[in-house]
Design an enzyme around this catalytic site. Sequence first.
Site, PDB file in Angstrom:
ATOM      1  N   CYS A 175      53.883  53.233  55.687  1.00  0.00           N
ATOM      2  CA  CYS A 175      53.446  52.527  54.486  1.00  0.00           C
ATOM      3  C   CYS A 175      51.925  52.509  54.424  1.00  0.00           C
ATOM      4  O   CYS A 175      51.245  52.360  55.436  1.00  0.00           O
ATOM      5  CB  CYS A 175      53.993  51.104  54.497  1.00  0.00           C
ATOM      6  N   CYS A 178      48.379  47.340  54.503  1.00  0.00           N
ATOM      7  CA  CYS A 178      48.171  46.635  55.777  1.00  0.00           C
ATOM      8  C   CYS A 178      47.748  47.579  56.898  1.00  0.00           C
ATOM      9  O   CYS A 178      48.380  47.657  57.960  1.00  0.00           O
ATOM     10  CB  CYS A 178      49.427  45.867  56.172  1.00  0.00           C
ATOM     11  N   GLN A 234      45.264  34.834  42.078  1.00  0.00           N
ATOM     12  CA  GLN A 234      45.001  35.226  43.459  1.00  0.00           C
ATOM     13  C   GLN A 234      46.310  35.363  44.222  1.00  0.00           C
ATOM     14  O   GLN A 234      47.202  34.526  44.125  1.00  0.00           O
ATOM     15  CB  GLN A 234      44.100  34.196  44.147  1.00  0.00           C
ATOM     16  N   ASN A 263      40.528  28.567  37.582  1.00  0.00           N
ATOM     17  CA  ASN A 263      40.660  28.372  39.023  1.00  0.00           C
ATOM     18  C   ASN A 263      39.524  27.541  39.615  1.00  0.00           C
ATOM     19  O   ASN A 263      39.746  26.709  40.513  1.00  0.00           O
ATOM     20  CB  ASN A 263      40.724  29.732  39.721  1.00  0.00           C
ATOM     21  N   CYS A 300      35.085  40.014  45.140  1.00  0.00           N
ATOM     22  CA  CYS A 300      36.166  40.767  45.780  1.00  0.00           C
ATOM     23  C   CYS A 300      35.682  42.141  46.243  1.00  0.00           C
ATOM     24  O   CYS A 300      36.494  42.971  46.655  1.00  0.00           O
ATOM     25  CB  CYS A 300      37.365  40.905  44.841  1.00  0.00           C
TER      26      CYS A 300
END
Length: 479
Positions: free
Chosen positions: A109, A112, A298, A333, A423
Amino acid sequence: MTGLGKRRPARSRSGVSGLQERRQPANVDRSAGPEGSHELEIQGLAHDGRGVARDASGKTVFVEGALPGERVLASVHHRRKRFDEAHVREVVEASPARATPPCRHYGSCGGCDLQHLSLESQRDHKREVLRELLARQGIELPGTISLLSDTGEGYRRRARIGVRVDAAGRVRLGFRARHSHRLVDLDDCPVLLPALSALLRPLREQVESLEAPRHVGHLELLASDDGVTLVVRQLREHVADQRRWRAFAELHRLNLGAWLGRESPRFEWLTAPPMLHCRLLSGEQALTLAFEPSDFLQANEAVNQRMVDTALEWLAPLAPGSRVLDLFAGIGNFSLPLATQGAEVTAVEGKAAMVERLASNAARNDLAVTARQADLNDAEACRQLLEAASPEVLVLDPPRSGAETLSRQLAARPVPRVLYISCDPATLARDAARLVSAGYVVRRGAVADMFAHTSHLESMLLLEHPDSARRWQGASTDG
């Protein structure tokens, strides 16, 4: 930033690491056997999490899956003029920071990609990335960089799941492989909230049961206080399959929506329209923020709460009536928590629908927030906003491209305090350098580990302009 059901806009290169030439996945060849491997000593970790080494000729090699201090057998899969790209074939001598990946899909994958590095070391690396990128711009962060984090598993409350049907008719459902458009089949995902991960296998079985599975582009999962929402990207409408999706949603107690059509899709609820909302704390006060599936939210609720808490802490105390300008405000937010402190908040978004959502959320929580629409990439619009609001505090949370236009205006028209949430640390460093050259001083810095086990990091900087603060305080006293 992008919302559910919307195509990602093209993004300019930001220079997020020292390896800035764009990769070419189509040319990657991982078929080289051990005979094509070379032993390398890993000297460091690049910003994107790849190990950095030098081969026998002194050429730089970036090695996926390798950690500083390790000796590895690596095979080059892409040669470039200034550096090579490689992957680990065998770890000869492991780093103490090497960890067993928690996901069984690691290595195939594409998500991560830092699971082989311990969580603590991942976070140390992210703080060092922020410090280094700022240092390249001549900015030294005072003191320790705060870390805003939570658990490294079961945290993600939204995800886009790819769907493909191969030539044999087999359905593949999951995330993309590294450097590829190929999908890796997933039955579970440890970073998704358990309620979302548990749906992966039933979703594959559901797509397999459809009459026209090739008409499904992708699936989107979103967890909120209203339960789980499933959004189907339906490239071509199919009445019978829509009935099947409704039955699936009823069985699993899901909210169900769909983007219908290929070129100009329209959104339609296939179940009763829910009022999607999430909870956000401002001190002891609970706020309710409503949103639509296409709105930005988020992905990590716990880390987002820590970011909001940190913003309130860094900006405290806010005197009653303090003028706060919140740009790229989203659904509120930061705007709404700041308004609970007694500040006069003007919140700005680019799209009319988001401005309406902002105003509605403020009213729902009985808060006085002025919602406005403006193009924050337009210099004149930014100038007018700064002049009209005359803020004591400016908060900005821009997309990955940063806030270069706004930074130019802030340099020419200083604001006493600027809280920059980012970000993309590279564009943050670029914009911060412009502000520092205009007299701003960086007071605080933090890294938010919004996406554990990945190289992605969110960051926060608090900047002050001493001269502007003195002028503002003087004007307040005179008034």
